[in-house]
Write a protein that holds these residues in place. Structure first.
Motif: not given
Length: 282
Positions: A90-112
């Motif tokens: 949705e927007g660039a993450i300031a400071g994120l660089a190649q080699g940084d560890v990231v994960r993808i997490v499913e969002h919590f929603q009202l349906s939850d």
């Protein structure tokens, strides 16, 4: 509130958290994370586009990237699209660089919230989310579906990590959250002049440096406040604590260690907008 957690040899800890809510107004935040779909190193970062190798064939939506190492550790950003080798945020993450560890997490929603209640929310119950511009959006449930003020379907409305929801319940309910325990620090945005309902993203109540109080105090300017409210459905104002030099003081100016477990939430009034880093549960 009750909870239980388990951890396999190579998996993130999973478990459940149960809390009883009374009819009336309650502050709630999600104590556990959704499905963790990816964990790996960031490749080339070009603005909002991040190359990731080994992505699953289909990244569930809505989901977000959570940075867990490097100078941007703790930052999150929603994913707007993905393909076999990259995600667009949705927007660039300031400071994120190649080699940084990231994960993808499913969002919590009202349906939850509906799922957590085992479809027991009484029709006419309302969930209100406060925005950074000091506006708010309210959603009402009917027949276990959420709708906005225009009666548009709103089950997919996102509740960000650490973000609280004000629930005005037409009847008592029990919420049972099931998911992954947060094992990495996560940033929660706090906006000066706005209503900030936040939680620890931690279903336990650690004291000292790992508490929500210490995490907030480390980020907040002098004169910022944290207010606790009753959990009996009346939302009676409890004690308001004030932060000075990274320490919380009660109205009698006694030093106080504030430890509040999620899914309970608090209201924070910062003297300046800031991203507070909530510590991991493990």
């Amino acid at each position: 509130m009750s909870s239980a957690f388990a951890q396999g040899v190579t998996t993130d800890p999973v478990g459940y958290v149960t809390t009883d809510l009374q009819a009336g107004t309650n502050l709630v935040t999600a104590p556990l994370l959704g499905d963790i779909q990816y964990n790996g190193l960031a490749g080339t970062v070009a603005g909002a586009v991040v190359d990731l190798s080994g992505l699953p064939a289909s990244v569930s939506t809505p989901s977000y990237v959570h940075v867990t190492s490097g100078t941007a550790a703790g930052a999150t950003a929603s994913i707007v699209s993905s393909d076999a080798t990259s995600v667009t945020l949705e927007g660039a993450i300031a400071g994120l660089a190649q080699g940084d560890v990231v994960r993808i997490v499913e969002h919590f929603q009202l349906s939850d919230l509906t799922v957590a209640s085992d479809s027991s929310l009484v029709d006419g119950s309302v969930a209100t989310i406060y925005n950074s511009d000091n506006t708010s959006d309210s959603y009402t449930t009917y027949s276990n579906l959420w709708y906005d003020a225009s009666f548009a379907a709103s089950d997919g409305v996102i509740v960000f990590p650490g973000e609280g929801v004000v629930m005005n319940l037409q009847g008592a309910t029990t919420l049972t959250f099931v998911g992954n325990v947060n094992t990495e620090p996560v940033d929660v945005a706090l906006t000066s002049g706005a209503v900030n309902v936040v939680g620890s993203v931690n279903p336990s109540t650690p004291s000292g440096v790992d508490s929500i109080g210490a995490a907030l105090a480390a980020s907040l300017a002098d004169g910022s406040t944290l207010t606790l409210y009753s959990e009996d459905g009346a939302l009676t104002t409890g004690t308001t604590y004030t932060c000075y030099s990274g320490i919380w003081y009660d109205p009698g100016f006694a030093v106080t260690d504030l430890s509040i477990a999620s899914p309970s939430a608090v209201v924070v009034s910062p003297q300046g907008s800031v991203a507070a880093t909530m510590p991991a549960a493990y």
